[in-house]
Design a protein around this motif. Structure first.
Motif, PDB file in Angstrom:
ATOM      1  N   SER A  89       0.701  -1.350  -0.057  1.00  0.00           N
ATOM      2  CA  SER A  89       0.104   0.013   0.019  1.00  0.00           C
ATOM      3  C   SER A  89       0.942   1.220   0.092  1.00  0.00           C
ATOM      4  CB  SER A  89      -0.813  -0.237   1.362  1.00  0.00           C
ATOM      5  OG  SER A  89      -0.061   0.240   2.396  1.00  0.00           O
ATOM      6  N   THR A  90       0.173   2.281  -0.142  1.00  0.00           N
ATOM      7  CA  THR A  90       0.925   3.604   0.114  1.00  0.00           C
ATOM      8  C   THR A  90       1.299   3.852   1.416  1.00  0.00           C
ATOM      9  OG1 THR A  90      -0.912   4.676  -1.275  1.00  0.00           O
ATOM     10  CG2 THR A  90       0.586   6.108  -0.163  1.00  0.00           C
ATOM     11  N   GLY A  91       1.079   3.221   2.343  1.00  0.00           N
ATOM     12  CA  GLY A  91       1.676   3.094   3.553  1.00  0.00           C
ATOM     13  C   GLY A  91       2.871   2.258   3.867  1.00  0.00           C
ATOM     14  N   HIS A  92       3.265   1.148   3.147  1.00  0.00           N
ATOM     15  CA  HIS A  92       4.219   0.314   2.862  1.00  0.00           C
ATOM     16  C   HIS A  92       5.204   1.268   2.261  1.00  0.00           C
ATOM     17  CE1 HIS A  92       1.426  -3.102   3.116  1.00  0.00           C
ATOM     18  NE2 HIS A  92       2.286  -3.654   4.010  1.00  0.00           N
ATOM     19  N   TRP A  93       4.691   1.799   1.047  1.00  0.00           N
ATOM     20  CA  TRP A  93       5.908   2.735   0.508  1.00  0.00           C
ATOM     21  C   TRP A  93       6.410   3.776   1.173  1.00  0.00           C
ATOM     22  CZ3 TRP A  93       6.015   7.958  -0.712  1.00  0.00           C
ATOM     23  CH2 TRP A  93       7.209   8.258  -2.036  1.00  0.00           C
ATOM     24  N   LEU A  94       5.661   4.452   1.829  1.00  0.00           N
ATOM     25  CA  LEU A  94       6.018   5.600   2.950  1.00  0.00           C
ATOM     26  C   LEU A  94       6.984   5.285   3.916  1.00  0.00           C
ATOM     27  CD1 LEU A  94       5.338   8.625   2.908  1.00  0.00           C
ATOM     28  CD2 LEU A  94       3.885   8.159   4.722  1.00  0.00           C
ATOM     29  N   ARG A  95       6.835   3.969   4.469  1.00  0.00           N
ATOM     30  CA  ARG A  95       7.740   3.346   5.522  1.00  0.00           C
ATOM     31  C   ARG A  95       9.325   3.081   4.730  1.00  0.00           C
ATOM     32  NH1 ARG A  95       2.800   1.449   7.467  1.00  0.00           N
ATOM     33  NH2 ARG A  95       2.904  -0.705   6.104  1.00  0.00           N
ATOM     34  N   GLU A  96       8.910   2.475   3.785  1.00  0.00           N
ATOM     35  CA  GLU A  96      10.130   1.893   3.115  1.00  0.00           C
ATOM     36  C   GLU A  96      10.954   3.303   2.445  1.00  0.00           C
ATOM     37  OE1 GLU A  96       9.824  -2.225   1.209  1.00  0.00           O
ATOM     38  OE2 GLU A  96       9.116  -0.604  -0.128  1.00  0.00           O
ATOM     39  N   VAL A  97      10.386   4.467   2.059  1.00  0.00           N
ATOM     40  CA  VAL A  97      11.091   5.551   1.505  1.00  0.00           C
ATOM     41  C   VAL A  97      11.795   6.389   2.713  1.00  0.00           C
ATOM     42  CG1 VAL A  97       9.193   7.581   1.539  1.00  0.00           C
ATOM     43  CG2 VAL A  97      10.828   7.096  -0.279  1.00  0.00           C
ATOM     44  N   ARG A  98      11.245   6.177   3.804  1.00  0.00           N
ATOM     45  CA  ARG A  98      11.711   6.875   4.964  1.00  0.00           C
ATOM     46  C   ARG A  98      13.199   6.479   5.130  1.00  0.00           C
ATOM     47  NH1 ARG A  98       9.602   8.746  10.151  1.00  0.00           N
ATOM     48  NH2 ARG A  98       7.788   7.967   9.511  1.00  0.00           N
ATOM     49  N   THR A  99      13.774   5.376   4.859  1.00  0.00           N
ATOM     50  CA  THR A  99      15.153   5.000   4.924  1.00  0.00           C
ATOM     51  C   THR A  99      15.952   5.795   4.203  1.00  0.00           C
ATOM     52  OG1 THR A  99      14.462   2.635   5.521  1.00  0.00           O
ATOM     53  CG2 THR A  99      16.487   2.997   4.528  1.00  0.00           C
ATOM     54  N   TYR A 100      15.632   6.073   3.153  1.00  0.00           N
ATOM     55  CA  TYR A 100      16.369   6.718   1.858  1.00  0.00           C
ATOM     56  C   TYR A 100      16.334   8.273   2.182  1.00  0.00           C
ATOM     57  CZ  TYR A 100      16.110   2.443  -0.149  1.00  0.00           C
ATOM     58  OH  TYR A 100      16.033   1.048  -0.419  1.00  0.00           O
ATOM     59  N   LEU A 101      15.368   8.801   2.930  1.00  0.00           N
ATOM     60  CA  LEU A 101      15.552  10.273   3.360  1.00  0.00           C
ATOM     61  C   LEU A 101      16.539  10.506   4.410  1.00  0.00           C
ATOM     62  CD1 LEU A 101      11.528  11.073   3.802  1.00  0.00           C
ATOM     63  CD2 LEU A 101      13.139  11.632   1.708  1.00  0.00           C
ATOM     64  N   SER A 102      17.018   9.620   5.370  1.00  0.00           N
ATOM     65  CA  SER A 102      17.983   9.700   6.132  1.00  0.00           C
ATOM     66  C   SER A 102      19.256   8.750   5.927  1.00  0.00           C
ATOM     67  CB  SER A 102      17.629   9.288   7.548  1.00  0.00           C
ATOM     68  OG  SER A 102      17.291   7.982   7.672  1.00  0.00           O
ATOM     69  N   GLY A 103      19.326   8.302   4.443  1.00  0.00           N
ATOM     70  CA  GLY A 103      20.392   7.562   3.882  1.00  0.00           C
ATOM     71  C   GLY A 103      21.731   8.440   3.742  1.00  0.00           C
ATOM     72  N   PRO A 104      22.762   7.870   3.303  1.00  0.00           N
ATOM     73  CA  PRO A 104      23.995   8.732   2.976  1.00  0.00           C
ATOM     74  C   PRO A 104      23.968   9.308   1.619  1.00  0.00           C
ATOM     75  CG  PRO A 104      24.428   6.303   2.780  1.00  0.00           C
ATOM     76  CD  PRO A 104      23.072   6.612   3.272  1.00  0.00           C
ATOM     77  N   GLN A 105      22.996   8.854   0.815  1.00  0.00           N
ATOM     78  CA  GLN A 105      22.843   9.742  -0.476  1.00  0.00           C
ATOM     79  C   GLN A 105      21.465  10.351  -0.678  1.00  0.00           C
ATOM     80  OE1 GLN A 105      23.534   5.423  -2.511  1.00  0.00           O
ATOM     81  NE2 GLN A 105      24.857   6.775  -4.034  1.00  0.00           N
TER      82      GLN A 105
END
Length: 298
Positions: A89-105
């Motif tokens: 769902s959109t909720g799954h995507w939002l939880r996954e994208v969170r990782t990349y907002l605080s990642g090294p790139q």
């Protein structure tokens, strides 16, 4: 040609700050993925998928997912990582994208699913999951009946021609006793406020886009889209979101002898144009504060 267009689009934009995530939304076949790749190669970053069809591992060609060669030119994430029958769902995507907002790139988030971008930048209501038995019931209800079962405020906020959105609203109201509009009004703060990102919306001229859509489906067929869909014949379920990807029902009808290839091509192309029209409407209504670029100009 795609690389030249993407380079021209990048040059038409203001300088992109190195410390801000980049968001790129636009209709299908508008060249947004090429622009994301150009930005990644020009100034670095990881390209993160925001397209609901490109998450599935069974579709690369039919969903216009980046090719293997394109994925080798820059880091990519959230492409083809979900099984065809997995609940997502959109909720799954939002939880996954969170990782990349605080990642090294720096993330370059690109796709055509407007709901992903709106929940990312505007917030998302914490709605309980739909019980499987209720989902099964909803799958069998015709769209007009689902529409009649949701409240007017919710109807005004969703694309009433998009069955998935209508069914979701119906399920929420049935499962929770509250309307989707009520849940949305209680939305918590967004994960990425718009002023903390560099948002780009790709808005090509209509006739230019239609020409691209018409030629792209032919390119998909030449690249093996028919074989890709045929490989899923034994697992195909028209009720699964993955199997509703544009082009899949049409080509499966041809594979099963219910439609000529010419008719399948025509219907898939029409469906793509209709989807692009809805995306363009979304962009005009919801993305007025985004940086606007037009690949059909030059």
């Amino acid at each position: 040609m795609a690389e030249n267009t993407a380079r021209n689009l990048l040059n038409s934009l203001p300088p992109i700050p190195d410390d801000l995530p980049v968001l790129i939304m636009g209709p299908t076949a508008s060249g947004k993925s090429a622009l994301a790749l150009e930005i990644a190669e020009h100034s670095g970053g990881i390209i993160v998928n925001a397209d609901a069809s490109q998450i599935y591992d069974c579709w690369r060609i039919i969903s216009a997912r980046p090719s293997i060669d394109e994925e080798a030119r820059a880091p990519h994430a959230l492409y083809g990582h979900v099984a065809f029958d997995q609940d997502y769902s959109t909720g799954h995507w939002l939880r996954e994208v969170r990782t990349y907002l605080s990642g090294p790139q720096r993330p370059i988030i690109v796709g055509g699913t407007g709901l992903y971008f709106s929940t990312l930048t505007e917030g998302m209501a914490d709605i309980p999951a739909t019980p499987p038995e209720l989902r099964k019931t909803a799958d069998a209800i015709p769209l007009p009946e689902l529409l009649a079962g949701i409240d007017p405020r919710t109807r005004d906020r969703i694309d009433t021609r998009n069955r998935a959105r209508v069914q979701r609203a119906w399920e929420v109201e049935q499962a929770t006793g509250r309307t989707l509009a009520d849940w949305q009004d209680d939305t918590p703060p967004p994960l990425l406020p718009l002023d903390q990102a560099f948002p780009i919306v790709v808005t090509p001229e209509r006739d230019w886009l239609i020409t691209r859509i018409n030629s792209r489906f032919d390119q998909m067929l030449q690249a093996g889209a028919l074989d890709e869909v045929a490989a899923m014949r034994d697992r195909y379920d028209p009720n699964l979101p993955s199997c509703k990807a544009i082009g899949v029902p049409e080509l499966m009808a041809h594979i099963e002898g219910r439609m000529t290839l010419a008719d399948a091509r025509e219907r898939a192309t029409i469906a793509t144009r209709q989807y692009a029209k809805r995306q363009r409407t979304w962009c005009r209504a919801r993305m007025k504060q985004w940086h606007n670029v037009d690949p059909s100009q030059g």
